[in-house]
Write a protein that holds these residues in place. Structure first.
Motif, PDB file in Angstrom:
ATOM      1  N   PHE A  50       0.877  -1.110   0.504  1.00 48.40           N
ATOM      2  CA  PHE A  50      -0.418  -0.108  -0.022  1.00 48.40           C
ATOM      3  C   PHE A  50       0.966   1.543  -0.057  1.00 48.40           C
ATOM      4  O   PHE A  50       1.609   1.812   0.987  1.00 48.40           O
ATOM      5  CB  PHE A  50      -1.226   0.141   0.922  1.00 48.40           C
ATOM      6  N   LEU A  51       1.172   1.921  -0.978  1.00 50.22           N
ATOM      7  CA  LEU A  51       2.281   3.315  -1.154  1.00 50.22           C
ATOM      8  C   LEU A  51       1.020   4.144  -1.850  1.00 50.22           C
ATOM      9  O   LEU A  51       0.906   4.291  -2.377  1.00 50.22           O
ATOM     10  CB  LEU A  51       3.409   2.004  -2.338  1.00 50.22           C
ATOM     11  N   GLY A  52       2.246   5.256  -1.388  1.00 51.50           N
ATOM     12  CA  GLY A  52       0.969   6.671  -1.119  1.00 51.50           C
ATOM     13  C   GLY A  52       2.061   7.558  -0.645  1.00 51.50           C
ATOM     14  O   GLY A  52       2.332   6.992   0.720  1.00 51.50           O
ATOM     15  N   PRO A  53       2.467   8.898  -0.921  1.00 48.31           N
ATOM     16  CA  PRO A  53       2.581   9.809  -0.368  1.00 48.31           C
ATOM     17  C   PRO A  53       2.410  10.241   1.197  1.00 48.31           C
ATOM     18  O   PRO A  53       1.454   8.952   1.536  1.00 48.31           O
ATOM     19  CB  PRO A  53       3.408  10.653  -1.020  1.00 48.31           C
ATOM     20  N   ASN A  54       3.566  10.800   2.508  1.00 44.38           N
ATOM     21  CA  ASN A  54       2.699  11.158   3.280  1.00 44.38           C
ATOM     22  C   ASN A  54       1.226  11.398   3.631  1.00 44.38           C
ATOM     23  O   ASN A  54       0.962  12.529   2.397  1.00 44.38           O
ATOM     24  CB  ASN A  54       3.947  12.188   3.510  1.00 44.38           C
ATOM     25  N   GLY A  55       0.662  11.711   3.622  1.00 39.83           N
ATOM     26  CA  GLY A  55      -1.191  12.617   4.108  1.00 39.83           C
ATOM     27  C   GLY A  55      -1.162  11.747   3.037  1.00 39.83           C
ATOM     28  O   GLY A  55      -2.792  12.217   3.211  1.00 39.83           O
ATOM     29  N   SER A  56      -1.232  10.803   2.766  1.00 34.20           N
ATOM     30  CA  SER A  56      -2.050  10.513   1.470  1.00 34.20           C
ATOM     31  C   SER A  56      -3.315   9.272   1.826  1.00 34.20           C
ATOM     32  O   SER A  56      -4.158   8.946   0.678  1.00 34.20           O
ATOM     33  CB  SER A  56      -1.845   9.341   0.497  1.00 34.20           C
ATOM     34  N   GLY A  57      -3.624   8.931   3.713  1.00 33.25           N
ATOM     35  CA  GLY A  57      -4.048   8.240   3.929  1.00 33.25           C
ATOM     36  C   GLY A  57      -4.016   7.084   3.719  1.00 33.25           C
ATOM     37  O   GLY A  57      -5.341   6.035   4.393  1.00 33.25           O
ATOM     38  N   LYS A  58      -2.702   6.368   4.383  1.00 32.38           N
ATOM     39  CA  LYS A  58      -2.485   4.404   4.033  1.00 32.38           C
ATOM     40  C   LYS A  58      -3.123   4.526   5.730  1.00 32.38           C
ATOM     41  O   LYS A  58      -3.410   3.586   5.454  1.00 32.38           O
ATOM     42  CB  LYS A  58      -1.254   4.376   3.816  1.00 32.38           C
ATOM     43  N   SER A  59      -2.384   5.218   6.888  1.00 34.17           N
ATOM     44  CA  SER A  59      -2.215   4.997   7.952  1.00 34.17           C
ATOM     45  C   SER A  59      -3.972   5.243   8.479  1.00 34.17           C
ATOM     46  O   SER A  59      -5.079   4.114   8.739  1.00 34.17           O
ATOM     47  CB  SER A  59      -1.875   5.863   8.950  1.00 34.17           C
ATOM     48  N   THR A  60      -5.456   6.276   7.886  1.00 31.41           N
ATOM     49  CA  THR A  60      -6.607   5.677   8.327  1.00 31.41           C
ATOM     50  C   THR A  60      -7.144   4.860   7.432  1.00 31.41           C
ATOM     51  O   THR A  60      -8.100   4.330   7.888  1.00 31.41           O
ATOM     52  CB  THR A  60      -6.869   6.979   7.470  1.00 31.41           C
ATOM     53  N   THR A  61      -6.470   4.358   6.114  1.00 33.48           N
ATOM     54  CA  THR A  61      -7.108   3.194   5.912  1.00 33.48           C
ATOM     55  C   THR A  61      -7.095   2.097   6.299  1.00 33.48           C
ATOM     56  O   THR A  61      -7.823   0.877   6.490  1.00 33.48           O
ATOM     57  CB  THR A  61      -6.350   3.129   4.251  1.00 33.48           C
ATOM     58  N   MET A  62      -5.814   1.609   6.858  1.00 33.17           N
ATOM     59  CA  MET A  62      -5.377   0.744   7.433  1.00 33.17           C
ATOM     60  C   MET A  62      -6.337   0.287   9.320  1.00 33.17           C
ATOM     61  O   MET A  62      -6.892  -0.366   9.168  1.00 33.17           O
ATOM     62  CB  MET A  62      -3.600   0.715   7.806  1.00 33.17           C
ATOM     63  N   LYS A  63      -6.542   2.169   9.874  1.00 33.05           N
ATOM     64  CA  LYS A  63      -7.520   1.797  10.984  1.00 33.05           C
ATOM     65  C   LYS A  63      -8.514   1.864  10.760  1.00 33.05           C
ATOM     66  O   LYS A  63      -9.265   0.729  11.833  1.00 33.05           O
ATOM     67  CB  LYS A  63      -7.038   3.648  11.839  1.00 33.05           C
ATOM     68  N   MET A  64      -9.120   1.976   9.557  1.00 26.89           N
ATOM     69  CA  MET A  64     -10.238   1.491   9.642  1.00 26.89           C
ATOM     70  C   MET A  64     -10.637   0.393   9.388  1.00 26.89           C
ATOM     71  O   MET A  64     -11.285  -0.022   9.578  1.00 26.89           O
ATOM     72  CB  MET A  64     -10.822   2.407   8.525  1.00 26.89           C
ATOM     73  N   LEU A  66      -8.623  -1.837  10.585  1.00 26.69           N
ATOM     74  CA  LEU A  66      -9.034  -2.464  12.021  1.00 26.69           C
ATOM     75  C   LEU A  66     -10.040  -2.201  13.130  1.00 26.69           C
ATOM     76  O   LEU A  66     -10.421  -2.529  14.300  1.00 26.69           O
ATOM     77  CB  LEU A  66      -7.317  -2.023  12.850  1.00 26.69           C
ATOM     78  N   SER A  67     -10.736  -1.032  12.324  1.00 19.88           N
ATOM     79  CA  SER A  67     -11.724  -0.880  12.913  1.00 19.88           C
ATOM     80  C   SER A  67     -11.937   0.284  14.577  1.00 19.88           C
ATOM     81  O   SER A  67     -12.140  -0.107  15.211  1.00 19.88           O
ATOM     82  CB  SER A  67     -12.762  -2.028  13.746  1.00 19.88           C
ATOM     83  N   LEU A  68     -10.387   1.023  14.125  1.00 19.92           N
ATOM     84  CA  LEU A  68      -9.523   1.692  15.149  1.00 19.92           C
ATOM     85  C   LEU A  68     -10.574   3.112  15.011  1.00 19.92           C
ATOM     86  O   LEU A  68     -10.156   3.842  15.627  1.00 19.92           O
ATOM     87  CB  LEU A  68      -8.628   1.430  15.054  1.00 19.92           C
ATOM     88  N   VAL A  69     -11.064   3.450  13.493  1.00 20.42           N
ATOM     89  CA  VAL A  69     -11.806   4.576  13.273  1.00 20.42           C
ATOM     90  C   VAL A  69     -12.693   4.305  12.361  1.00 20.42           C
ATOM     91  O   VAL A  69     -13.000   3.034  11.527  1.00 20.42           O
ATOM     92  CB  VAL A  69     -10.703   5.686  11.285  1.00 20.42           C
ATOM     93  N   GLN A  70     -14.015   4.787  12.453  1.00 18.75           N
ATOM     94  CA  GLN A  70     -14.997   4.383  11.809  1.00 18.75           C
ATOM     95  C   GLN A  70     -15.459   5.565  10.549  1.00 18.75           C
ATOM     96  O   GLN A  70     -15.101   6.317  10.064  1.00 18.75           O
ATOM     97  CB  GLN A  70     -16.073   4.867  13.086  1.00 18.75           C
ATOM     98  N   PRO A  71     -15.522   4.713   9.684  1.00 19.65           N
ATOM     99  CA  PRO A  71     -15.861   5.037   8.090  1.00 19.65           C
ATOM    100  C   PRO A  71     -16.669   6.140   7.970  1.00 19.65           C
ATOM    101  O   PRO A  71     -17.847   5.970   8.919  1.00 19.65           O
ATOM    102  CB  PRO A  71     -15.304   4.349   7.505  1.00 19.65           C
ATOM    103  N   THR A  72     -16.715   7.152   7.626  1.00 19.14           N
ATOM    104  CA  THR A  72     -17.984   7.960   7.226  1.00 19.14           C
ATOM    105  C   THR A  72     -18.810   7.308   5.989  1.00 19.14           C
ATOM    106  O   THR A  72     -19.778   7.534   6.083  1.00 19.14           O
ATOM    107  CB  THR A  72     -17.395   9.069   5.923  1.00 19.14           C
ATOM    108  N   GLY A  73     -18.448   6.515   5.233  1.00 23.91           N
ATOM    109  CA  GLY A  73     -19.024   5.832   4.105  1.00 23.91           C
ATOM    110  C   GLY A  73     -18.470   4.143   3.628  1.00 23.91           C
ATOM    111  O   GLY A  73     -17.271   4.148   3.704  1.00 23.91           O
TER     112      GLY A  73
END
Ligand SMILES: Nc1ncnc2c1ncn2[C@@H]1O[C@H](COP(=O)(O)OP(=O)(O)OP(=O)(O)O)[C@@H](O)[C@H]1O
Ligand SMILES: [Mg+2]
Length: 319
Positions: A50-64, A66-73
């Motif tokens: 899963f590749l992308g520059p800083n701030g592209s959303g990798k960690s946020t996606t991985m946290k979703m 793992l159910s650590l972050v609640q998706p908006t949709g």
């Protein structure tokens, strides 16, 4: 795919060869969309980069995932079952993860940290030993974690994630801050895990650290998935540069700019024209140059490197 077949597919579950799939997965913070309509497909038993520059959303996606972050949709399907607040308790017993900084108590030894994980998750001695062996940390287990190198801390974190014998392992930037030898060890570990049938999702903001070890790549930029497929599929998207050596490269450049070409570069006596794949376009450009009085000494193509493709896809200098 039309809306009907999309519906049918989501009701029946998802292809049995997918360990993870997401469907229109989206995360907004206020009016900022940081993960935008993501459709990931992670084949079972593969290593997914899963590749992308800083701030592209990798960690946020991985946290979703793992159910650590609640998706908006959108939806997340893991091992053919939905991942949500209701199901996550059971789902997470099969998922190991290492997100952001490595876990572990610095004032305890590696061994003591692993025993804590063992007790928390009611694991067997065999599971703990196998996890420690997988990251080649047997000889370091009696040392305090605060005296570990960063690479050793990362490996202990991966051992903690592996201890539950997960079917799916999610590693967020496990190569961050490691030296080349440490990165190579992570690559070898990823390959071994794949041989054992574990599905791995691993992120990096740097191209070249893990992409060769990955069966599938997903490239993220500003929250959007720009590419998903194999490395060779990525290379096949590349359109080469045309290099035209002429007596007046500046005039050649001005001529093409008048026709709306962009990204042109002067290199010694040559003009580099990016993204010229077809023979017809090449022939048209050369015929036009000649008709305008330019003398052409040499024409050749220059293939794009993976770095060039990333730069063009993401518009990011860091990849
Ligand atoms: N809790 C939050 N509140 C508001 N914005 C957030 C939050 N978490 C993340 N963001 C924003 O979402 C975007 C994506 O962040 P994320 O950490 O997912 O990126 P990343 O690809 O992991 O980057 P890096 O390579 O730096 O780790 C960033 O612009 C970040 O500022
Ligand atoms: Mg991150």
């Amino acid at each position: 795919m039309d809306a009907m077949s999309n519906q049918r597919q989501s009701r029946q579950g998802y292809p049995s060869d997918a360990m993870v799939s997401t469907h229109h997965l989206t995360k907004r913070y206020g009016d900022r969309t940081v993960v935008d309509d993501l459709n990931l497909l992670v084949p079972r038993g593969s290593v997914y980069g899963f590749l992308g520059p800083n701030g592209s959303g990798k960690s946020t996606t991985m946290k979703m995932l793992l159910s650590l972050v609640q998706p908006t949709g959108g939806d997340i399907i893991i091992d053919r079952r939905p991942m949500n607040r209701r199901t996550r308790g059971e789902q997470l017993t099969h998922i190991g993860s290492l997100i952001e900084s490595p876990p572990g108590y610095g004032h305890l030894t590696g061994e003591e940290n692993m025993r804590i994980v063992q007790r928390l998750l009611s694991l067997s001695d065999r599971q703990i030993d196998a996890a420690v062996h997988a990251v080649r940390m047997e000889s370091q287990m009696d040392k305090l974690v605060r005296n570990y190198s960063l690479g050793m801390k990362q490996r202990l974190g991966i051992a903690m994630a592996l201890a539950r014998s997960p079917q799916l392992l999610i590693l967020d930037e496990p190569t961050n801050g490691l030296d080349p030898a440490g990165i190579e060890e992570i690559r070898e570990l990823l390959a071994r895990l794949r041989d054992q049938g574990v599905t791995v999702i691993v992120s990096s903001h740097l191209l070249g650290e893990i992409d060769r070890t990955c069966d599938t790549l997903g490239i993220l930029s500003r929250g959007r998935l720009l590419f998903q497929g194999t490395r060779s599929q990525l290379f096949s998207k590349a359109t080469p540069d045309l290099l035209v050596e002429t007596d007046d490269p500046a005039k050649a450049k001005a001529l093409l700019e008048s026709r709306g070409y962009t990204g042109l570069a002067l290199e010694d006596r040559a003009l580099a024209v990016p993204g010229v794949g077809s023979h017809d376009t090449t022939a048209d450009i050369i015929a036009w140059f000649v008709s305008q009085g330019l003398r052409i000494f040499m024409v050749r193509r220059r293939e794009q490197s993976l770095e060039d493709i990333f730069m063009r896809l993401t518009g990011a200098g860091s990849l």
